[in-house]
Motif scaffolding. Sequence first.
Motif, mmCIF file in Angstrom:
data_model
loop_
_atom_site.group_PDB
_atom_site.id
_atom_site.type_symbol
_atom_site.label_atom_id
_atom_site.label_comp_id
_atom_site.label_asym_id
_atom_site.label_seq_id
_atom_site.Cartn_x
_atom_site.Cartn_y
_atom_site.Cartn_z
ATOM 1 N N ASP A 12 -51.493 -40.690 -93.935
ATOM 2 C CA ASP A 12 -51.075 -39.243 -94.518
ATOM 3 C C ASP A 12 -49.963 -39.083 -95.314
ATOM 4 O O ASP A 12 -49.875 -38.512 -96.156
ATOM 5 C CB ASP A 12 -51.262 -38.280 -93.306
ATOM 6 C CG ASP A 12 -52.623 -37.827 -92.585
ATOM 7 O OD1 ASP A 12 -53.427 -38.704 -93.205
ATOM 8 O OD2 ASP A 12 -52.411 -37.324 -91.611
ATOM 9 N N THR A 13 -48.972 -39.862 -94.997
ATOM 10 C CA THR A 13 -47.695 -40.036 -95.598
ATOM 11 C C THR A 13 -47.643 -40.632 -96.954
ATOM 12 O O THR A 13 -47.211 -40.143 -97.933
ATOM 13 C CB THR A 13 -46.552 -40.618 -94.694
ATOM 14 O OG1 THR A 13 -46.603 -40.161 -93.500
ATOM 15 C CG2 THR A 13 -45.099 -40.528 -95.377
ATOM 16 N N GLU A 16 -49.437 -37.867 -99.125
ATOM 17 C CA GLU A 16 -48.270 -36.967 -99.532
ATOM 18 C C GLU A 16 -47.495 -37.503 -100.528
ATOM 19 O O GLU A 16 -47.189 -36.885 -101.486
ATOM 20 C CB GLU A 16 -47.897 -36.351 -98.200
ATOM 21 C CG GLU A 16 -48.646 -35.574 -97.415
ATOM 22 C CD GLU A 16 -48.207 -35.405 -96.137
ATOM 23 O OE1 GLU A 16 -46.924 -35.658 -95.783
ATOM 24 O OE2 GLU A 16 -48.917 -34.949 -95.072
ATOM 25 N N ARG A 20 -46.889 -36.017 -104.286
ATOM 26 C CA ARG A 20 -45.637 -35.578 -104.680
ATOM 27 C C ARG A 20 -44.966 -36.037 -105.835
ATOM 28 O O ARG A 20 -44.347 -35.321 -106.813
ATOM 29 C CB ARG A 20 -44.617 -35.640 -103.604
ATOM 30 C CG ARG A 20 -43.335 -35.014 -103.648
ATOM 31 C CD ARG A 20 -42.321 -35.540 -102.782
ATOM 32 N NE ARG A 20 -42.091 -37.035 -102.783
ATOM 33 C CZ ARG A 20 -41.276 -37.553 -103.325
ATOM 34 N NH1 ARG A 20 -40.405 -37.137 -104.164
ATOM 35 N NH2 ARG A 20 -40.991 -38.977 -103.427
ATOM 36 N N ARG A 159 -41.615 -42.071 -95.408
ATOM 37 C CA ARG A 159 -41.340 -41.160 -96.243
ATOM 38 C C ARG A 159 -39.729 -41.205 -96.877
ATOM 39 O O ARG A 159 -39.496 -41.222 -97.960
ATOM 40 C CB ARG A 159 -41.379 -39.528 -95.902
ATOM 41 C CG ARG A 159 -41.009 -38.635 -96.852
ATOM 42 C CD ARG A 159 -41.206 -37.069 -96.563
ATOM 43 N NE ARG A 159 -42.667 -36.743 -96.745
ATOM 44 C CZ ARG A 159 -43.372 -36.496 -95.588
ATOM 45 N NH1 ARG A 159 -42.960 -36.542 -94.478
ATOM 46 N NH2 ARG A 159 -44.811 -36.233 -95.853
ATOM 47 N N ASP A 187 -42.021 -31.896 -94.656
ATOM 48 C CA ASP A 187 -41.271 -32.768 -95.458
ATOM 49 C C ASP A 187 -40.470 -33.396 -94.523
ATOM 50 O O ASP A 187 -39.037 -33.566 -94.791
ATOM 51 C CB ASP A 187 -40.698 -32.258 -96.709
ATOM 52 C CG ASP A 187 -40.318 -33.196 -97.516
ATOM 53 O OD1 ASP A 187 -40.958 -34.151 -97.714
ATOM 54 O OD2 ASP A 187 -39.120 -33.089 -98.117
#
Length: 333
Positions: A12-13, A16, A20, A159, A187
């Motif tokens: 998922d990270t 994302e 982004r 992240r 976030d």
Amino acid sequence: MAEITYRQALHDTLREELLRDENVFLIGEEIGRFEGSYKITAGLLQEFGPKRVVDTPICENGFVGLAIGAAMLGLRPIVEIMTINFIALAMDEIVNHAAKIYYMFGGQCPVPLVIRTPGGGGQQLSATHSQNLEVWFAHVPGLKVVAPSTPADARGLLRTAVRDDNPVLFLENLALYNTRGEVPDGDYTIPFGKARVMKEGHDLTIISYSRMAVVALDVARRLEQERQLSVEVVDVRSLRPLDHETIVNSVKKTNRAIIFEEDWRSYGVGAELAATLQEEAFDYLDAPIQRVAGAEVPLPYSKPLEQAALPSARQLVEAVDRLAIRKRRVVYA
């Protein structure tokens, strides 16, 4: 917070961060059509296409070198090396180039590169596919090295790694992929150089990271229930930079320390942690620092021999027995 697996938190990270920032791309062996050996990149080729999810030949030095060049030119590559055992093929690229370019160019050329790779034993993959080689890289200035033990830490540290302008070695453990835990939404990031106190205690401190931190937490909880022994567990999380303050303050409080790691004992991460405590907490130690680590042999293929060579909960309890006041002995299988 949702409860998901370590594997899902990574997936998922990555997704994302691809959404982004258009400069982020993934590169590695079989990460696209095959969706990765451990399915971390499942579905990402279909969603982002072959320019953002790049399958490579079996050539670690080649695609790591490509990623370094891409990072120097402003992209943010995330490399997957199928296992840390294959990283030796790219040692020159990582140690002699990625780690040094930002410094040698006087800060004018950042290298925002992430190298994800799993390691660890216990999967009966034999000696050349079961190693923990993180100390090689934690030794090198210019590299950042992190090793999350929980799904939440995997998300927060990954992240942070993607957004860092330095090369980051992101260490996973094969035995953690199916573990579950609550993961913050949004976030969520975790700064490098910050250890986490997984459990507070006052009788002694266990210092660990990656899968062994999970084992240490389980042992500490059982010791508290069965022997009323209050054990503090510190998960280092970040091997470079290292959070001296949290580690030292914990030992100043408990006056006893055990370092629990999956890699070999000699010259390992545990040796650095022991040196840190000797230098910064010597006057607070009421007993010698104990170290529990893997047997110093290439890991055997035979399952019984493999289990005998890996550090265990039983060995950790034996180390506790050497340090702590005996209240009631616990026997682990």
